[in-house]
Scaffold this motif. Structure first.
Motif, PDB file in Angstrom:
ATOM      1  N   GLU A  86     -15.142   7.416 -18.573  1.00  0.00           N
ATOM      2  CA  GLU A  86     -14.967   6.837 -17.240  1.00  0.00           C
ATOM      3  C   GLU A  86     -13.666   7.337 -16.625  1.00  0.00           C
ATOM      4  O   GLU A  86     -12.648   7.425 -17.285  1.00  0.00           O
ATOM      5  N   GLU A  87     -13.716   7.659 -15.347  1.00  0.00           N
ATOM      6  CA  GLU A  87     -12.528   8.095 -14.634  1.00  0.00           C
ATOM      7  C   GLU A  87     -11.859   6.882 -13.990  1.00  0.00           C
ATOM      8  O   GLU A  87     -12.531   5.938 -13.598  1.00  0.00           O
ATOM      9  N   PRO A  88     -10.519   6.908 -13.881  1.00  0.00           N
ATOM     10  CA  PRO A  88      -9.848   5.784 -13.219  1.00  0.00           C
ATOM     11  C   PRO A  88     -10.224   5.760 -11.741  1.00  0.00           C
ATOM     12  O   PRO A  88     -10.524   6.797 -11.155  1.00  0.00           O
ATOM     13  N   PRO A  89     -10.216   4.596 -11.127  1.00  0.00           N
ATOM     14  CA  PRO A  89     -10.571   4.518  -9.704  1.00  0.00           C
ATOM     15  C   PRO A  89      -9.535   5.272  -8.869  1.00  0.00           C
ATOM     16  O   PRO A  89      -8.357   5.306  -9.201  1.00  0.00           O
ATOM     17  N   PRO A  90      -9.956   5.911  -7.788  1.00  0.00           N
ATOM     18  CA  PRO A  90      -8.996   6.658  -6.959  1.00  0.00           C
ATOM     19  C   PRO A  90      -8.004   5.714  -6.287  1.00  0.00           C
ATOM     20  O   PRO A  90      -8.335   4.585  -5.929  1.00  0.00           O
ATOM     21  N   ARG A  91      -6.752   6.198  -6.131  1.00  0.00           N
ATOM     22  CA  ARG A  91      -5.726   5.385  -5.478  1.00  0.00           C
ATOM     23  C   ARG A  91      -5.871   5.508  -3.976  1.00  0.00           C
ATOM     24  O   ARG A  91      -6.285   6.535  -3.449  1.00  0.00           O
ATOM     25  N   GLU A  96      -0.979   3.199  -1.488  1.00  0.00           N
ATOM     26  CA  GLU A  96      -0.484   2.735  -2.787  1.00  0.00           C
ATOM     27  C   GLU A  96       0.564   3.724  -3.305  1.00  0.00           C
ATOM     28  O   GLU A  96       0.332   4.928  -3.318  1.00  0.00           O
ATOM     29  N   PRO A 120       2.470   5.727  -9.526  1.00  0.00           N
ATOM     30  CA  PRO A 120       3.002   4.931 -10.636  1.00  0.00           C
ATOM     31  C   PRO A 120       4.382   5.427 -11.043  1.00  0.00           C
ATOM     32  O   PRO A 120       4.668   6.626 -10.977  1.00  0.00           O
TER      33      PRO A 120
END
Length: 52
Positions: free
Chosen positions: A5-10, A14, A17
């Motif tokens: 699974e890919e992380p959700p797009p920012r 935002e 990090p």
């Protein structure tokens, strides 16, 4: 085998990090490492001077 699974797009608003903060040991290493080299060089050249 399922795909990773890919992380959700920012979103554009935002902020990125923050990098992890350097700890006390990291800061101490920047001070201790050059001091250790300097002491080792003084010890080496002192011994060479005595034997010459």
């Amino acid at each position: 085998m399922p795909a990773p699974e890919e992380p959700p797009p920012r979103s554009a608003t935002e902020p990125p990090p923050r990098p992890p903060k350097s700890g006390f040991l990291d800061k101490a290493a920047y001070i201790a490492a050059p001091g250790t080299v300097a002491i080792a060089l003084l010890y080496y050249f002192g011994n060479v001077y005595q034997h010459a």
